[in-house]
Design a protein around this motif. Structure first.
Motif, PDB file in Angstrom:
ATOM      1  N   GLU A  85       2.475 -40.118   8.044  1.00 24.96           N
ATOM      2  CA  GLU A  85       2.925 -41.251   8.841  1.00 24.96           C
ATOM      3  C   GLU A  85       1.707 -41.927   9.462  1.00 24.96           C
ATOM      4  O   GLU A  85       0.867 -41.274  10.073  1.00 24.96           O
ATOM      5  N   VAL A  86       1.623 -43.242   9.274  1.00 32.78           N
ATOM      6  CA  VAL A  86       0.453 -44.007   9.698  1.00 32.78           C
ATOM      7  C   VAL A  86       0.877 -45.105  10.667  1.00 32.78           C
ATOM      8  O   VAL A  86       1.897 -45.772  10.459  1.00 32.78           O
ATOM      9  N   ASP A  87       0.087 -45.292  11.710  1.00 31.93           N
ATOM     10  CA  ASP A  87       0.351 -46.341  12.691  1.00 31.93           C
ATOM     11  C   ASP A  87      -0.281 -47.642  12.208  1.00 31.93           C
ATOM     12  O   ASP A  87      -1.503 -47.759  12.115  1.00 31.93           O
ATOM     13  N   ILE A  88       0.548 -48.615  11.877  1.00 33.12           N
ATOM     14  CA  ILE A  88       0.049 -49.893  11.373  1.00 33.12           C
ATOM     15  C   ILE A  88      -0.773 -50.625  12.425  1.00 33.12           C
ATOM     16  O   ILE A  88      -1.785 -51.254  12.127  1.00 33.12           O
ATOM     17  N   SER A  89      -0.342 -50.546  13.678  1.00 27.14           N
ATOM     18  CA  SER A  89      -0.942 -51.356  14.736  1.00 27.14           C
ATOM     19  C   SER A  89      -2.186 -50.744  15.365  1.00 27.14           C
ATOM     20  O   SER A  89      -2.938 -51.434  16.049  1.00 27.14           O
ATOM     21  N   LYS A  90      -2.433 -49.462  15.146  1.00 22.42           N
ATOM     22  CA  LYS A  90      -3.574 -48.786  15.774  1.00 22.42           C
ATOM     23  C   LYS A  90      -4.633 -48.415  14.742  1.00 22.42           C
ATOM     24  O   LYS A  90      -4.810 -47.258  14.380  1.00 22.42           O
ATOM     25  N   ASN A  91      -5.307 -49.428  14.253  1.00 24.73           N
ATOM     26  CA  ASN A  91      -6.414 -49.242  13.313  1.00 24.73           C
ATOM     27  C   ASN A  91      -6.019 -48.442  12.079  1.00 24.73           C
ATOM     28  O   ASN A  91      -6.835 -47.739  11.489  1.00 24.73           O
ATOM     29  N   CYS A  92      -4.750 -48.522  11.716  1.00 22.93           N
ATOM     30  CA  CYS A  92      -4.279 -47.893  10.477  1.00 22.93           C
ATOM     31  C   CYS A  92      -4.624 -46.399  10.441  1.00 22.93           C
ATOM     32  O   CYS A  92      -5.107 -45.888   9.437  1.00 22.93           O
ATOM     33  N   SER A  93      -4.380 -45.718  11.543  1.00 24.38           N
ATOM     34  CA  SER A  93      -4.717 -44.295  11.634  1.00 24.38           C
ATOM     35  C   SER A  93      -3.461 -43.436  11.582  1.00 24.38           C
ATOM     36  O   SER A  93      -2.354 -43.900  11.889  1.00 24.38           O
ATOM     37  N   ALA A  94      -3.634 -42.180  11.199  1.00 26.41           N
ATOM     38  CA  ALA A  94      -2.511 -41.254  11.110  1.00 26.41           C
ATOM     39  C   ALA A  94      -1.930 -40.995  12.492  1.00 26.41           C
ATOM     40  O   ALA A  94      -2.658 -40.922  13.485  1.00 26.41           O
ATOM     41  N   VAL A  95      -0.618 -40.841  12.550  1.00 29.25           N
ATOM     42  CA  VAL A  95       0.057 -40.556  13.811  1.00 29.25           C
ATOM     43  C   VAL A  95      -0.270 -39.141  14.274  1.00 29.25           C
ATOM     44  O   VAL A  95      -0.574 -38.911  15.444  1.00 29.25           O
ATOM     45  N   ALA A  96      -0.228 -38.181  13.365  1.00 34.69           N
ATOM     46  CA  ALA A  96      -0.524 -36.786  13.705  1.00 34.69           C
ATOM     47  C   ALA A  96      -2.030 -36.576  13.802  1.00 34.69           C
ATOM     48  O   ALA A  96      -2.776 -37.007  12.911  1.00 34.69           O
ATOM     49  N   PRO A  97      -2.508 -35.920  14.848  1.00 34.99           N
ATOM     50  CA  PRO A  97      -3.953 -35.732  15.014  1.00 34.99           C
ATOM     51  C   PRO A  97      -4.574 -34.830  13.948  1.00 34.99           C
ATOM     52  O   PRO A  97      -5.759 -34.935  13.670  1.00 34.99           O
ATOM     53  N   ASN A  98      -3.785 -33.951  13.354  1.00 36.58           N
ATOM     54  CA  ASN A  98      -4.316 -33.022  12.354  1.00 36.58           C
ATOM     55  C   ASN A  98      -3.891 -33.410  10.942  1.00 36.58           C
ATOM     56  O   ASN A  98      -3.792 -32.565  10.051  1.00 36.58           O
ATOM     57  N   ALA A  99      -3.634 -34.694  10.711  1.00 37.69           N
ATOM     58  CA  ALA A  99      -3.182 -35.162   9.401  1.00 37.69           C
ATOM     59  C   ALA A  99      -4.277 -34.985   8.353  1.00 37.69           C
ATOM     60  O   ALA A  99      -5.473 -35.016   8.678  1.00 37.69           O
ATOM     61  N   PRO A 100      -3.903 -34.814   7.095  1.00 33.11           N
ATOM     62  CA  PRO A 100      -4.909 -34.704   6.030  1.00 33.11           C
ATOM     63  C   PRO A 100      -5.623 -36.035   5.813  1.00 33.11           C
ATOM     64  O   PRO A 100      -5.221 -37.068   6.363  1.00 33.11           O
ATOM     65  N   ARG A 101      -6.676 -35.998   5.000  1.00 32.67           N
ATOM     66  CA  ARG A 101      -7.471 -37.203   4.750  1.00 32.67           C
ATOM     67  C   ARG A 101      -6.614 -38.292   4.122  1.00 32.67           C
ATOM     68  O   ARG A 101      -5.887 -38.056   3.162  1.00 32.67           O
ATOM     69  N   LEU A 102      -6.720 -39.495   4.661  1.00 30.53           N
ATOM     70  CA  LEU A 102      -5.948 -40.632   4.179  1.00 30.53           C
ATOM     71  C   LEU A 102      -6.709 -41.401   3.106  1.00 30.53           C
ATOM     72  O   LEU A 102      -7.937 -41.291   2.986  1.00 30.53           O
ATOM     73  N   ASN A 103      -5.981 -42.201   2.357  1.00 34.16           N
ATOM     74  CA  ASN A 103      -6.617 -43.098   1.406  1.00 34.16           C
ATOM     75  C   ASN A 103      -7.477 -44.107   2.143  1.00 34.16           C
ATOM     76  O   ASN A 103      -7.043 -44.714   3.131  1.00 34.16           O
ATOM     77  N   GLY A 104      -8.690 -44.308   1.667  1.00 34.90           N
ATOM     78  CA  GLY A 104      -9.592 -45.252   2.312  1.00 34.90           C
ATOM     79  C   GLY A 104      -9.057 -46.669   2.294  1.00 34.90           C
ATOM     80  O   GLY A 104      -9.333 -47.459   3.206  1.00 34.90           O
ATOM     81  N   GLU A 105      -8.276 -47.000   1.273  1.00 33.41           N
ATOM     82  CA  GLU A 105      -7.746 -48.358   1.153  1.00 33.41           C
ATOM     83  C   GLU A 105      -6.362 -48.518   1.781  1.00 33.41           C
ATOM     84  O   GLU A 105      -5.625 -49.440   1.440  1.00 33.41           O
TER      85      GLU A 105
END
Length: 273
Positions: A85-105
């Motif tokens: 789950e990703v927060d669209i409005s907050k610099n496109c960052s994961a909601v969970a602090p321990n989330a796995p690596r996200l796609n760079g794009e």
């Protein structure tokens, strides 16, 4: 006898699991969308539209400022456990602090959603049927009826235009909000945008619609390329025809089910994968 008993028990457990999964999706609309993201990733990988990279996402029903997309991994291998789950409005960052690596794009998805509240799904692919149009500066045109949702010319995003003219270092990937905004601007209200030397981004009001669009853009690109080998002066769908076909007068669910059957057939032939 033991084998028959084992198969019967397995079928009962599978049926119960399928029923429980269906119930969960019915109770939680986000889970239904996430299930479609997983399936779409597999369908598009099976059809050769997604390769080892590329990604499918969906907007959250319960929180439209959030989206769901797979972690950085091969689309063919995506499971429910890989969805972040990703927060669209907050610099496109994961909601969970321990989330796995996200796609760079992931910024492709976040910034397109931010610019278009009505959109519910974004797909980025490196479709080899589409890439030649972006590097040869040949407009992709609608040439088959099922691709009549396309405009007369699909816009082309040139990432170089988003950098300062004197930039000595630049990439072709959309890895920050500024580049994502430039891509979203070029996309406008179109169903897709080509990306020079890179691929394409396709959007829709559902995961299934975006997936079907990606499938038919792939078919359209192949058909246009083949036609241009016979005669460079092709005859695409014209304005009056687009005025009708742009309404997409076919049900997205029919091709979705068709390509889902292709996927199941492939899985049956290669059960070990």
């Amino acid at each position: 006898m033991k084998n028959r008993l084992f198969v019967s028990v397995a079928l009962i457990l599978f049926a119960r699991h399928g029923y429980a999964q269906t119930q969960t999706q019915a109770q939680d609309p986000d889970e239904a969308r996430i299930a479609d993201v997983v399936t779409a990733s597999h369908i598009l990988a099976n059809e050769g539209i997604l390769d080892s990279f590329g990604h499918v996402s969906t907007r959250s029903v319960k929180n439209p400022d959030h989206m769901f997309m797979p972690r950085a991994m091969a689309p063919a291998l995506v499971t429910r456990a890989d969805i972040v789950e990703v927060d669209i409005s907050k610099n496109c960052s994961a909601v969970a602090p321990n989330a796995p690596r996200l796609n760079g794009e992931r910024f492709i998805h976040c910034r397109v959603y931010a610019a278009n509240p009505e959109l519910q799904s974004v797909i980025h692919s490196h479709d080899l049927a589409v890439i030649p149009f972006g590097i040869a500066n040949v407009p992709l045109e609608p040439v088959v009826a099922q691709a009549g949702f396309l405009p007369a010319e699909t816009p082309l995003f040139e990432v170089r235009d988003a950098y300062p003219p004197d930039a000595t270092k630049r990439g072709v990937q959309v890895t920050n909000a500024k580049l994502g905004d430039a891509l979203a601007t070029k996309l406008g209200k179109n169903p897709a945008v080509l990306m020079a030397r890179h691929g394409e981004t396709v959007v829709g009001k559902s995961v299934r619609e975006a997936t079907v669009r990606a499938l038919y853009i792939h078919i359209d690109a192949k058909a246009q390329f083949a036609g241009m080998q016979l005669n460079p002066h092709i005859t695409p769908i014209d304005g009056p025809e687009l005025a009708v076909n742009a309404k997409e007068n076919f049900d997205s669910d029919r091709p979705w089910q068709n390509y889902l059957s292709h996927l199941h057939g492939a899985e049956e032939q290669h059960p070990e994968q």
